[in-house]
Design an enzyme around this catalytic site. Structure first.
Site, short mmCIF file in Angstrom:
data_model
loop_
_atom_site.label_atom_id
_atom_site.label_comp_id
_atom_site.label_asym_id
_atom_site.label_seq_id
_atom_site.Cartn_x
_atom_site.Cartn_y
_atom_site.Cartn_z
N ASP A 1 1.13 -1.22 -0.27
CA ASP A 1 -0.04 0.03 -0.03
C ASP A 1 0.96 1.35 -0.07
O ASP A 1 2.08 1.06 0.27
CB ASP A 1 -1.03 -0.14 1.20
CG ASP A 1 -1.74 1.32 1.21
OD1 ASP A 1 -2.44 1.58 0.29
OD2 ASP A 1 -2.06 2.04 2.20
N GLU B 1 -5.92 9.64 9.74
CA GLU B 1 -4.77 9.55 10.03
C GLU B 1 -4.53 10.45 11.20
O GLU B 1 -3.53 10.04 12.06
CB GLU B 1 -3.50 9.71 8.94
CG GLU B 1 -3.70 8.84 7.69
CD GLU B 1 -2.30 8.57 6.93
OE1 GLU B 1 -1.20 9.30 7.44
OE2 GLU B 1 -2.37 7.62 6.27
N HIS C 1 -8.48 3.73 3.72
CA HIS C 1 -8.75 4.50 5.08
C HIS C 1 -10.16 4.38 5.39
O HIS C 1 -10.46 4.57 6.59
CB HIS C 1 -8.34 5.65 5.09
CG HIS C 1 -6.74 5.93 5.08
ND1 HIS C 1 -5.94 5.49 4.00
CD2 HIS C 1 -5.85 6.59 5.90
CE1 HIS C 1 -4.66 5.77 4.23
NE2 HIS C 1 -4.67 6.32 5.40
N1 DGL Z 1 -3.96 3.84 -0.02
C1 DGL Z 1 -4.55 4.69 -0.91
C2 DGL Z 1 -6.02 4.31 -1.32
O1 DGL Z 1 -6.60 3.20 -1.03
C3 DGL Z 1 -5.01 6.08 0.02
C4 DGL Z 1 -4.13 6.90 0.54
C5 DGL Z 1 -3.30 7.67 -0.72
O2 DGL Z 1 -4.01 8.48 -1.15
O3 DGL Z 1 -2.25 7.18 -1.03
O4 DGL Z 1 -6.49 4.69 -2.39
#
Ligand code: DGL
Length: 271
Positions: A10, A152, A186
């Site tokens: 991620d 966050e 998130h």
């Molecule tokens: N992990 C990202 C998503 O699921 C969210 C955080 C980011 O913008 O990097 O799209």
């Protein structure tokens, strides 16, 4: 092959929602997680940059000998899944299709909402996937860029969360959807507050659907780890391991013991 780890990648800490579901469903599996915390967020970047970063992260995990790669990041799954599948000879699961399929299973009025980062929504990944599975579905999408920073910050409920949720979801609510895809790592943490605003809506959490797909694929390939011994969970980040550990433990509800900071360029590892 069976005791090789599953790699989960991620842009940062959010993909732990996916790791948590995989761990819950498949407690015998060894897991390696990579959070690209030095370059998060991906959700505001160009497709070229998301692909470049995703290739580097996948390469790192591939070299660790993983049997399967899970792209926990919705932004990366939306934009780089095809490129990664062309570049690596292991099975790769993204989060878009499992989430879209689950939404189709639960909708009754055939009106589905999708929320995600700007890059995910601009890519139309969920929209196109849902339409390819059922062209008669009405899909409405909305980018919710403030959801990542508030999560966050640990703001998961209360007045601030309620205001931001209302601002983003007001239009979608008026349309009368019965299903909303939480198309970002998130957003499952905001489930309670979103549910309060959207009332009788099905909230689709891609993370659970992905864990089920991982299990199905491991069974199909005969890669499932049947050993009863305690599994390992190793975490790598590209920056700020202490911050990752602090926020990550809120996501996971368990302790992160083994965490390393790595540099994707030089691949030097320091504890
Ligand atoms: N992990 C990202 C998503 O699921 C969210 C955080 C980011 O913008 O990097 O799209």
């Amino acid at each position: 092959m069976k005791d090789k780890p599953i790699g989960i990648f991620d842009s940062g800490v959010g993909g732990l929602t996916v790791l948590k579901e995989i761990y819950k469903l498949l407690p015998n599996e060894n897991l390696i997680y990579l959070g690209d915390t030095a370059r998060v967020p991906y959700g505001i970047r160009s497709p070229e940059t998301v692909i470049k970063y995703s290739l580097e992260c996948a390469e790192f995990l591939y070299k660790k000998g993983i049997k399967l790669l899970v792209l926990a990041c919705n932004t990366s799954s939306s934009i780089s899944l095809d490129t990664l599948r062309k570049n690596f000879d292991i099975p790769i699961i993204g989060v878009i299709e499992p989430g879209a399929r689950k939404a189709l299973e639960v909708t009754k009025n055939n009106k589905i909402g999708v929320i995600g980062t700007e890059a995910t929504i601009q890519s139309k990944s969920y929209h196109l996937t849902i339409k390819s599975l059922n062209p008669d579905i009405f899909v409405i999408s909305k980018a919710c860029p403030l959801f990542v920073p508030i999560v966050e910050e640990g703001i998961l409920e209360g007045a601030i969360a309620d205001l931001i949720i209302e601002r983003y979801l007001k239009e979608i609510k008026k349309i009368g959807i019965d299903t909303l895809i939480l198309g970002c790592t998130h957003y499952p943490l905001l489930k309670k507050a979103i549910k309060k605003y959207m009332k009788d809506i099905n909230l689709v959490d891609s993370a659970e659907a992905v864990a089920q797909d991982v299990k199905r694929l491991l069974i199909e390939k005969k890669f499932l780890n049947n050993q009863k011994s305690e599994n390992t969970k190793i975490f790598y980040v590209t920056d700020a391991p202490d911050r990752f550990k602090k926020i990550g433990e809120i996501f996971l509800n368990f302790e992160i013991d083994t965490i390393y900071k790595i540099s994707l360029e030089a691949e030097e590892t320091t504890k």
